[in-house]
Design a protein around this motif. Structure first.
Motif, PDB file in Angstrom:
ATOM      1  N   PHE A 176       9.306 -20.898   8.249  1.00 37.70           N
ATOM      2  CA  PHE A 176       8.771 -21.499   9.469  1.00 37.70           C
ATOM      3  C   PHE A 176       8.807 -20.497  10.623  1.00 37.70           C
ATOM      4  O   PHE A 176       7.816 -20.323  11.335  1.00 37.70           O
ATOM      5  N   VAL A 177       9.952 -19.838  10.822  1.00 36.63           N
ATOM      6  CA  VAL A 177      10.086 -18.865  11.914  1.00 36.63           C
ATOM      7  C   VAL A 177       9.101 -17.713  11.721  1.00 36.63           C
ATOM      8  O   VAL A 177       8.428 -17.299  12.670  1.00 36.63           O
ATOM      9  N   ALA A 178       8.984 -17.204  10.512  1.00 35.18           N
ATOM     10  CA  ALA A 178       8.037 -16.102  10.255  1.00 35.18           C
ATOM     11  C   ALA A 178       6.603 -16.534  10.532  1.00 35.18           C
ATOM     12  O   ALA A 178       5.826 -15.788  11.148  1.00 35.18           O
ATOM     13  N   ASP A 179       6.238 -17.750  10.108  1.00 34.07           N
ATOM     14  CA  ASP A 179       4.882 -18.259  10.357  1.00 34.07           C
ATOM     15  C   ASP A 179       4.621 -18.413  11.846  1.00 34.07           C
ATOM     16  O   ASP A 179       3.561 -18.030  12.343  1.00 34.07           O
ATOM     17  N   ARG A 180       5.586 -18.978  12.579  1.00 34.94           N
ATOM     18  CA  ARG A 180       5.428 -19.149  14.038  1.00 34.94           C
ATOM     19  C   ARG A 180       5.390 -17.801  14.744  1.00 34.94           C
ATOM     20  O   ARG A 180       4.643 -17.629  15.699  1.00 34.94           O
ATOM     21  N   ALA A 181       6.168 -16.834  14.265  1.00 34.18           N
ATOM     22  CA  ALA A 181       6.177 -15.495  14.882  1.00 34.18           C
ATOM     23  C   ALA A 181       4.814 -14.836  14.741  1.00 34.18           C
ATOM     24  O   ALA A 181       4.364 -14.131  15.643  1.00 34.18           O
ATOM     25  N   ARG A 182       4.155 -15.069  13.605  1.00 35.18           N
ATOM     26  CA  ARG A 182       2.802 -14.512  13.425  1.00 35.18           C
ATOM     27  C   ARG A 182       1.774 -15.254  14.279  1.00 35.18           C
ATOM     28  O   ARG A 182       0.908 -14.647  14.883  1.00 35.18           O
ATOM     29  N   ALA A 183       1.882 -16.582  14.318  1.00 34.14           N
ATOM     30  CA  ALA A 183       0.883 -17.395  15.010  1.00 34.14           C
ATOM     31  C   ALA A 183       1.032 -17.344  16.531  1.00 34.14           C
ATOM     32  O   ALA A 183       0.041 -17.162  17.250  1.00 34.14           O
ATOM     33  N   VAL A 184       2.267 -17.537  17.024  1.00 33.59           N
ATOM     34  CA  VAL A 184       2.505 -17.578  18.476  1.00 33.59           C
ATOM     35  C   VAL A 184       3.813 -16.864  18.804  1.00 33.59           C
ATOM     36  O   VAL A 184       4.816 -17.494  19.123  1.00 33.59           O
ATOM     37  N   PRO A 185       3.808 -15.540  18.736  1.00 34.08           N
ATOM     38  CA  PRO A 185       5.067 -14.798  18.907  1.00 34.08           C
ATOM     39  C   PRO A 185       5.731 -14.991  20.261  1.00 34.08           C
ATOM     40  O   PRO A 185       6.946 -14.871  20.369  1.00 34.08           O
ATOM     41  N   SER A 186       4.960 -15.332  21.293  1.00 34.86           N
ATOM     42  CA  SER A 186       5.558 -15.472  22.628  1.00 34.86           C
ATOM     43  C   SER A 186       6.024 -16.892  22.929  1.00 34.86           C
ATOM     44  O   SER A 186       6.600 -17.141  23.987  1.00 34.86           O
ATOM     45  N   ALA A 187       5.839 -17.837  21.995  1.00 35.61           N
ATOM     46  CA  ALA A 187       6.320 -19.208  22.201  1.00 35.61           C
ATOM     47  C   ALA A 187       7.841 -19.233  22.119  1.00 35.61           C
ATOM     48  O   ALA A 187       8.447 -18.536  21.302  1.00 35.61           O
ATOM     49  N   VAL A 188       8.460 -20.036  22.983  1.00 40.91           N
ATOM     50  CA  VAL A 188       9.924 -20.118  23.026  1.00 40.91           C
ATOM     51  C   VAL A 188      10.432 -20.899  21.818  1.00 40.91           C
ATOM     52  O   VAL A 188      10.014 -22.025  21.569  1.00 40.91           O
ATOM     53  N   ALA A 189      11.334 -20.260  21.065  1.00 39.00           N
ATOM     54  CA  ALA A 189      11.949 -20.890  19.885  1.00 39.00           C
ATOM     55  C   ALA A 189      13.281 -21.517  20.255  1.00 39.00           C
ATOM     56  O   ALA A 189      13.616 -22.607  19.804  1.00 39.00           O
ATOM     57  N   ILE A 190      14.059 -20.823  21.083  1.00 35.82           N
ATOM     58  CA  ILE A 190      15.401 -21.260  21.480  1.00 35.82           C
ATOM     59  C   ILE A 190      15.565 -20.982  22.961  1.00 35.82           C
ATOM     60  O   ILE A 190      15.204 -19.912  23.440  1.00 35.82           O
ATOM     61  N   ASP A 191      16.136 -21.934  23.667  1.00 33.11           N
ATOM     62  CA  ASP A 191      16.480 -21.702  25.073  1.00 33.11           C
ATOM     63  C   ASP A 191      17.988 -21.819  25.166  1.00 33.11           C
ATOM     64  O   ASP A 191      18.540 -22.909  25.291  1.00 33.11           O
TER      65      ASP A 191
END
Length: 126
Positions: free
Chosen positions: A10-25
């Motif tokens: 999931f993290v790898a897919d999100r990093a490719r799709a939207v790398p600048s989206a916040v995962a953790i605050d």
């Protein structure tokens, strides 16, 4: 597939799709999916360089996890043939001059631990 593999994918897919989206605050310090993926890849590389491999369980010093918890996690997350028979905590791993884990030394220690010891035997005696 284990939860850890699903999260990693999931993290790898999100990093490719939207790398600048916040995962953790984390307390006002946002970490993006791109950063999270880079950091986890760097940690995995460091662990591999230190001699760890897939399936090894690594805890931080002072971690209060016990062997029962780790075995329970392994039973839930791993195929049955990958679940360790036992867990042993050691204060320090034997390392080479290049800081690699000396797996041969760990295997020798394990063999020695299970080898029967005869206190009153003399070498070469029949």
């Amino acid at each position: 597939m284990s939860t850890a593999h699903l999260v990693g994918r999931f993290v790898a897919d999100r990093a490719r799709a939207v790398p600048s989206a916040v995962a953790i605050d984390g307390g006002g310090v946002p970490v993006t999916y791109g950063e999270l993926h880079e950091r986890s890849a760097a940690l995995a590389a460091r662990l591999r360089a230190a001699g760890y491999s897939v399936g090894d369980v690594v805890t931080r010093p002072g971690c209060d996890t016990d062997a029962g918890e780790l075995l329970g996690l392994c039973r839930r997350e791993l195929a049955s043939f990958k679940v360790p028979v036992a867990v042993e905590f050691v204060a320090e791993l034997p390392r080479s001059g290049l800081d690699k884990v000396l797996r041969r030394e760990l295997r020798r220690r394990e063999r020695d631990r299970h080898r029967p010891h005869c206190e009153n035997s003399e070498e070469g005696a029949l």
